[in-house]
Design a protein around this motif. Sequence first.
Motif, short mmCIF file in Angstrom:
data_model
loop_
_atom_site.label_atom_id
_atom_site.label_comp_id
_atom_site.label_asym_id
_atom_site.label_seq_id
_atom_site.Cartn_x
_atom_site.Cartn_y
_atom_site.Cartn_z
N VAL A 68 3.42 -8.22 -109.86
CA VAL A 68 2.74 -8.45 -111.28
C VAL A 68 3.05 -9.76 -111.67
O VAL A 68 4.14 -10.29 -111.50
CB VAL A 68 3.11 -7.44 -112.27
N THR A 69 2.29 -10.44 -112.33
CA THR A 69 2.35 -11.59 -112.98
C THR A 69 2.47 -11.37 -114.48
O THR A 69 2.56 -10.12 -114.97
CB THR A 69 1.22 -12.67 -112.95
N GLY A 70 3.19 -12.31 -115.31
CA GLY A 70 3.14 -12.02 -116.91
C GLY A 70 2.12 -11.73 -117.35
O GLY A 70 2.15 -10.75 -118.28
N ALA A 71 0.93 -12.05 -117.02
CA ALA A 71 -0.39 -11.65 -117.66
C ALA A 71 -0.95 -10.37 -117.34
O ALA A 71 -1.77 -9.91 -117.84
CB ALA A 71 -1.42 -12.82 -117.50
N SER A 98 13.55 -12.67 -112.23
CA SER A 98 14.74 -12.36 -113.11
C SER A 98 14.93 -11.13 -113.50
O SER A 98 15.99 -10.70 -114.05
CB SER A 98 14.07 -13.14 -114.68
N GLY A 99 14.12 -10.08 -113.05
CA GLY A 99 14.38 -8.66 -113.59
C GLY A 99 13.39 -8.30 -114.71
O GLY A 99 13.53 -7.23 -115.17
N MET A 100 12.93 -9.34 -115.41
CA MET A 100 12.34 -9.09 -116.87
C MET A 100 10.90 -8.29 -116.60
O MET A 100 10.52 -7.35 -117.50
CB MET A 100 11.84 -10.40 -117.42
N ARG A 101 9.96 -8.57 -115.65
CA ARG A 101 8.78 -7.94 -115.39
C ARG A 101 9.07 -6.52 -115.08
O ARG A 101 8.53 -5.75 -115.33
CB ARG A 101 7.97 -8.56 -114.44
N SER A 102 10.14 -6.32 -114.22
CA SER A 102 10.52 -5.01 -113.67
C SER A 102 11.01 -4.30 -115.05
O SER A 102 10.49 -3.00 -115.12
CB SER A 102 11.43 -5.09 -112.67
N ALA A 103 11.86 -4.55 -115.78
CA ALA A 103 12.09 -4.03 -117.02
C ALA A 103 11.01 -3.51 -118.12
O ALA A 103 10.88 -2.65 -118.57
CB ALA A 103 13.33 -4.81 -117.74
N THR A 104 10.08 -4.56 -118.12
CA THR A 104 8.99 -4.50 -118.98
C THR A 104 7.94 -3.25 -118.50
O THR A 104 7.60 -2.61 -118.98
CB THR A 104 8.16 -5.71 -119.16
N LEU A 105 7.78 -3.39 -116.91
CA LEU A 105 6.99 -2.34 -116.45
C LEU A 105 7.77 -0.81 -116.71
O LEU A 105 6.81 -0.03 -116.98
CB LEU A 105 7.08 -2.35 -115.01
N SER A 106 8.99 -0.83 -116.79
CA SER A 106 9.66 0.27 -116.77
C SER A 106 9.47 0.89 -118.41
O SER A 106 9.36 2.28 -118.59
CB SER A 106 11.17 0.24 -116.60
N SER A 107 9.67 -0.16 -119.28
CA SER A 107 9.59 0.60 -120.66
C SER A 107 8.19 0.81 -121.00
O SER A 107 7.80 1.70 -121.73
CB SER A 107 9.99 -0.54 -121.61
N LEU A 108 7.23 0.09 -120.28
CA LEU A 108 5.57 0.57 -120.48
C LEU A 108 5.34 1.85 -120.05
O LEU A 108 4.84 2.88 -120.64
CB LEU A 108 4.75 -0.55 -119.81
#
Length: 118
Positions: A68-71, A98-108
């Motif tokens: 995934v990309t940020g967008a 950084s782990g950020m996208r993975s964490a965001t996917l998890s919360s989504l």
Amino acid sequence: AAMDIRTLTDDLSVTGQITQDQLAQIAAQGFRAIICNRPDGEEPGQPSFAQIEEAARAAGIAARYLPVTGADLTDDKAAAFAGLLNTLPGPVLAYCRSGMRSATLSSLAQANQDHPAA
């Protein structure tokens, strides 16, 4: 570089980019699967998913590629992420730069499970 592993749930942790030589250590920490959320070729010298997958297989860890990309942090990607979590042996370690996208996917994914679309 040392891994900065953040535990999100009993079944899921996230970290930044990992390298092939860290897979044995990841296995030793009890992880049974990894999910790569980082597209190949984001920066020079980044290990490709194929390289990571090969090292994961050697370490006895399942590996899946969900770039995934940020967008690109959409409900569709979150649903795919949730699907992987439901089918992979846990605990799972997901990573991106950084782990950020993975964490965001998890919360989504979590939000979608708490409030399924009618």
